[in-house]
Motif scaffolding. Structure first.
Motif, PDB file in Angstrom:
ATOM      1  N   ILE A 770     -34.173  -5.500 -24.557  1.00 47.22           N
ATOM      2  CA  ILE A 770     -33.538  -6.270 -26.017  1.00 47.22           C
ATOM      3  C   ILE A 770     -35.094  -6.951 -26.518  1.00 47.22           C
ATOM      4  CG2 ILE A 770     -32.388  -7.087 -27.674  1.00 47.22           C
ATOM      5  CD1 ILE A 770     -30.066  -4.615 -26.888  1.00 47.22           C
ATOM      6  N   ARG A 771     -34.615  -8.332 -25.740  1.00 50.10           N
ATOM      7  CA  ARG A 771     -35.318  -9.631 -25.671  1.00 50.10           C
ATOM      8  C   ARG A 771     -37.322  -9.091 -25.195  1.00 50.10           C
ATOM      9  NH1 ARG A 771     -31.102 -11.835 -22.588  1.00 50.10           N
ATOM     10  NH2 ARG A 771     -31.499 -11.087 -20.662  1.00 50.10           N
ATOM     11  N   GLN A 772     -37.504  -8.334 -24.245  1.00 47.79           N
ATOM     12  CA  GLN A 772     -38.741  -7.102 -24.467  1.00 47.79           C
ATOM     13  C   GLN A 772     -38.947  -6.591 -25.539  1.00 47.79           C
ATOM     14  OE1 GLN A 772     -38.750  -4.680 -21.232  1.00 47.79           O
ATOM     15  NE2 GLN A 772     -38.794  -6.518 -19.520  1.00 47.79           N
ATOM     16  N   ASN A 773     -38.259  -6.196 -26.653  1.00 40.86           N
ATOM     17  CA  ASN A 773     -38.729  -5.489 -27.195  1.00 40.86           C
ATOM     18  C   ASN A 773     -39.294  -6.399 -28.915  1.00 40.86           C
ATOM     19  OD1 ASN A 773     -38.438  -2.878 -26.765  1.00 40.86           O
ATOM     20  ND2 ASN A 773     -36.446  -2.739 -27.207  1.00 40.86           N
ATOM     21  N   PHE A 774     -38.258  -7.539 -28.431  1.00 39.24           N
ATOM     22  CA  PHE A 774     -38.438  -8.756 -29.840  1.00 39.24           C
ATOM     23  C   PHE A 774     -39.457  -8.908 -28.946  1.00 39.24           C
ATOM     24  CE2 PHE A 774     -34.960 -10.165 -32.387  1.00 39.24           C
ATOM     25  CZ  PHE A 774     -34.027  -9.169 -32.083  1.00 39.24           C
ATOM     26  N   ILE A 775     -39.115  -9.632 -28.204  1.00 36.54           N
ATOM     27  CA  ILE A 775     -41.282 -10.186 -27.600  1.00 36.54           C
ATOM     28  C   ILE A 775     -42.318  -9.588 -28.059  1.00 36.54           C
ATOM     29  CG2 ILE A 775     -42.615 -11.746 -26.027  1.00 36.54           C
ATOM     30  CD1 ILE A 775     -39.830 -12.258 -24.436  1.00 36.54           C
ATOM     31  N   GLY A 776     -42.311  -8.642 -28.192  1.00 38.34           N
ATOM     32  CA  GLY A 776     -43.823  -7.359 -28.300  1.00 38.34           C
ATOM     33  C   GLY A 776     -42.981  -7.582 -29.634  1.00 38.34           C
ATOM     34  N   ALA A 777     -42.441  -7.624 -30.551  1.00 36.77           N
ATOM     35  CA  ALA A 777     -42.557  -7.176 -32.338  1.00 36.77           C
ATOM     36  C   ALA A 777     -42.958  -8.680 -32.857  1.00 36.77           C
ATOM     37  CB  ALA A 777     -40.954  -7.216 -32.637  1.00 36.77           C
ATOM     38  N   PHE A 778     -42.810 -10.077 -31.957  1.00 40.29           N
ATOM     39  CA  PHE A 778     -42.869 -11.678 -32.384  1.00 40.29           C
ATOM     40  C   PHE A 778     -44.600 -11.205 -32.379  1.00 40.29           C
ATOM     41  CE2 PHE A 778     -38.671 -12.906 -32.071  1.00 40.29           C
ATOM     42  CZ  PHE A 778     -38.644 -13.459 -33.670  1.00 40.29           C
TER      43      PHE A 778
END
Length: 821
Positions: A770-778
């Motif tokens: 989830i954190r990786q997905n958030f970082i990629g989205a940001f």
């Protein structure tokens, strides 16, 4: 009075088997070959008010029952051998005994008396594919175990309806209707969006070749119609929530999706009316469809939780047998009519409807729904009894003290309802982020359009640039980052024997500091059994076990049952004990002219005192959590039997592993304080506290949370449910009690406490994704939004970039699933 057990059933006349049942009527004791005969006998007795069962064998009603097969005429009328007997099903396990079979609960309407329940039960038992059935008149519910290859819940319900009763699956109608609507909305939107994308590619070819106005119209009209259906029908709930967020000031992802989709849709309508090629219906449709995908996955899981909780709330009895001065046997009425001071009756296979005091009779109760203790409890006149207790055997009259919501069961249900309601609006990471992200993006898009317009660009260019900013910053990747990772976590959990019931459990696992364990069924097996036999010289273990099993051969006491099971396991044959007599403290018999005595320490005080006391081995350290029964043979001490609950393999390893991860641990139980502390020392918990009722456990959790701790409750059983819903994370170690599992966020299906560690490791992997997905989205937003503001991107490129961002999240999440193979 009937002093001797007859050879045949007093109703049907068939031979009595080893599991014969009995019942008392009009001062006499009658014996029956099964629970069904006892129930029919009761019905016939109540119907005619006669005291002689022999009269029924000449009546038309009795003959009618035989003709219909309700009362068997001979052995040939009995159920096939593979069917379970009534006695085998008396304990009513909640889980199917055959792993290939399933269980289903039905709500029955239209039952007027216990005969209705028995007819339903017997009919279902003979139905194709049904291996076990139990219908409780007091709760208006039936539970069946069935072979899914041969039948289905719908067919079982149809069988009941053919008898003239209403039958519904627990929560089935509500969840089924919702699932169909949600799934239909998503499928229609996805199908139309794919067609919109396909036609849009044909339309975009007009940028590279010449398309006539009529050609543009011919291609555009189907796109407009399909996009309109997706926008208004598929996005109906999204737009409704967006309008609500605008009026309340609480913004969510739906706000930005609705604004972006609306801007793209209505801007495309304007260009369509002008005959332009600049149509972005595919952008609007794709936005809505991607969001529906994520929301459908989450909503369907939430609906499953609501359906499962119906099983818990069904524990409250709906009927009770109230006794009066003129009708001492009592008549069933609605449980709402029960008032403090009323006398009501509870008998085998019923749940006690209110807190009160026993006024007449003796019964053995299963209080695990309240205390979690596996050991059955015997209740006699003058002793208190709590609502929610299950009557294993016996028949008691109870004077009600606390009824309804004031009773123990009522308070438990109220706590669950209140706490579950408070947990529903829990905000996730995405919603907290979007509180400032959404209005910021709207202002940024509006500002971009205004700056572009006042810088000399025309109105169309300014609007396109504003829409591009809205579209490319639309947080679809953020929207699916959490639910997609959760669903992947559920898929991995299923393979590892963990059932996820609350999709937010992975997030909650990141906020924990304390793990609170229940004792019975969680760190111990939850089965009160014979653990050790200490044979005293000169007797051997086989000698004392044979004598004990012989003297307890005809007893239905739970201690006797445990001794017989142990003897059977050790393949020891019971000794032929004669002249058996029973007292409150033990049993006495005779073997080869030697007196055999078994019972409490006080019962054999003279024997053990004369023999020099008991074996010192029984005082070994760490064994003070066990109960003991003593055996004497011929006036000499012969053996000491130790009973208790075995600690599960892996319990110590689990506690040690949690300490290694930095978590604090505690053990709480409804059992005695001495026993609980002893178990706590053996497994290594930091704290241990006993004599805690369900409300005490919930208060223990609440106190820790008020001090700022993140608390996980690990339990097994109905008594753990209030504490579970009070905790930040609830894990149920499967032990056959549905309530604990239904109230939990996670059910550990193997019954192994080490699965707690497995879940924590998986939760960390899911949260990392989830954190990786958030970082990629940001990163995507940080790079793409400035490009859109500067005019380097068009809405077409923006929606493509938005789709690629979502695909990157999906691909990264799939690595979690593949990595667990």
């Amino acid at each position: 009075m009937k002093d001797l057990t007859p050879d045949s059933c007093d109703l049907c006349g068939l031979p009595l088997r080893s599991h014969a049942v009995s019942a008392g009527f009009a001062g006499q004791t009658y014996f029956f070959c099964c629970q069904g005969c006892r129930q029919v006998f009761r019905i016939l007795m109540e119907a005619t008010e006669s005291a002689d069962p022999a009269d029924f064998k000449t009546t038309g009603l009795f003959k009618k029952c035989q003709a219909m097969g309700i009362i068997p005429r001979s052995e040939a009328d009995l159920l096939p051998d593979e069917m379970y007997s009534d006695k085998q099903f008396q304990d009513r396990p909640e889980s199917p005994s055959n792993p290939e079979h399933l269980s289903v609960h039905l709500v029955i309407n239209g039952m007027w008396c216990p005969a209705c329940a028995w007819v339903i039960e017997e009919t279902l038992r003979k139905d194709t594919g049904v291996t076990r059935a139990a219908c409780l008149f007091s709760t208006d519910r039936v539970r069946c175990e069935y072979d899914p290859v041969r039948t289905s819940p719908e067919k079982i319900a149809a069988t009941v309806r053919r008898l003239g009763y209403g039958a519904e699956l627990n929560g089935g109608n509500r969840s089924s209707t919702w699932k169909k609507k949600a799934f239909l909305r998503f499928v229609i939107s996805a199908f139309l969006t794919l067609n919109i994308m396909m036609l849009s590619f044909a339309l975009y070819s007009g940028f590279f070749t010449t398309l006539s106005v009529s050609g543009i119209r011919m291609i555009s009209w189907p796109i407009v119609i399909m996009a309109g259906i997706v926008f208004f029908y598929g996005g109906m709930n999204i737009h409704r929530r967006a309008i609500s967020s605008l009026t309340s000031g609480v913004f969510g992802m739906e706000t930005l999706v609705s604004v972006g989709a609306s801007a793209a849709f209505f801007f495309s309508i304007y260009h369509f009316m002008m005959g332009s090629l600049h149509l972005y219906f595919d952008t609007a449709a794709m936005l809505i469809t991607l969001v529906l995908l994520g929301k459908t996955l989450e909503a369907r899981a939430r609906d499953r939780i609501v359906k499962d909780l119906d099983t818990f709330f069904s524990l409250r009895p709906r009927k009770v047998r109230i006794c009066t001065a003129t009708d001492t046997r009592g008549r069933y009425v609605s449980v709402e009519q029960l008032q403090p001071g009323d006398i009501f009756r509870a008998e085998a296979d019923e749940i006690v409807a209110a807190d009160g005091v026993v006024t007449e009779g003796v019964a053995t109760l299963d209080e695990s729904s309240l205390t979690g203790e596996a050991r059955p409890v015997e209740k006699k006149p003058g002793e208190t009894i709590r609502s929610g207790s299950f009557v294993i055997k016996g028949n008691v009259r109870i004077k009600a003290r606390h009824v309804g919501e004031a009773s123990i069961l009522g308070q438990m249900i109220q706590i669950m309802e209140d706490t579950l309601a408070r947990r529903l609006p829990l905000e996730g990471k995405t919603d907290r982020l979007l509180q400032w992200f959404v209005p910021g993006i709207i202002l940024l898009a509006a500002g971009t359009g205004m700056v572009c317009f006042f810088s000399g660009a025309d109105m169309e260019t300014a609007i396109i640039r504003a829409v591009t900013v809205l579209v490319i910053s639309c947080p679809c990747a953020l929207g699916i980052a959490i639910p997609l990772a959760r669903i992947a976590g559920i898929s991995v959990s299923a393979r590892k024997g963990m059932l996820i019931r609350n999709l937010s459990c992975f997030e909650q696992a990141d906020c924990l500091s304390d793990f609170i364990f229940d004792k019975t069924g969680t760190l111990t097996h939850g089965q009160w059994e014979l653990i050790r036999v200490v044979a005293l010289s000169p007797f051997s273990e086989n000698d004392v076990l044979a004598a004990a099993a012989g003297v307890e051969a005809e007893s239905d006491h739970f201690i006797a049952s445990a001794i017989r099971r142990y003897a059977e396991k050790k393949k020891v044959t019971s000794a032929p004990i004669k002249k058996i007599s029973a007292s409150e403290s033990g049993m006495v018999g005779c073997l080869d002219d030697q007196e055999i005595k078994i019972g409490s320490r006080n019962f054999l005080q003279a024997v053990f005192s004369a023999g020099g006391g008991q074996d010192p081995a029984v005082h070994a350290a760490g064994e003070d959590h066990r109960s003991r029964v003593y055996l004497g043979i011929g006036g000499r001490p012969a053996a000491i039997f130790e009973f208790g609950d075995r600690i599960k393999e892996g319990a110590t390893e689990t506690i040690s592993g949690l300490h290694g991860m930095g978590y604090a641990t505690a053990l709480i139980s409804g059992d005695g304080d001495r026993v609980t502390r002893s178990i706590g020392r053996r497994v290594g918990t930091g704290q241990a506290a006993g004599r805690m009722l369900p409300l005490d456990k919930a208060a223990f959790i609440r106190d820790l949370k008020e001090k700022g701790h993140g608390v996980a409750m690990v339990g097994d059983g109905i008594n753990d449910a209030p504490a579970m819903v009070q905790s930040d994370l609830a894990l149920a170690i499967s032990g056959g009690h549905l309530l604990g599992k239904e109230a939990a966020d996670v059910s550990l299906m193997r019954g192994d406490p080490r699965q707690v560690l497995d879940f924590l490791r998986l939760a960390r992997q899911v949260n990392r994704k989830i954190r990786q997905n958030f970082i990629g989205a940001f990163i995507y937003n940080i790079v793409s939004i400035p490009l859109a503001m500067s005019g380097w991107l068009s809405p077409l490129v923006a929606v493509s970039a938005m789709l690629l961002s979502s695909l990157s999240v999906i691909g990264n999440t799939l690595l979690l699933v593949r990595g667990s193979d």
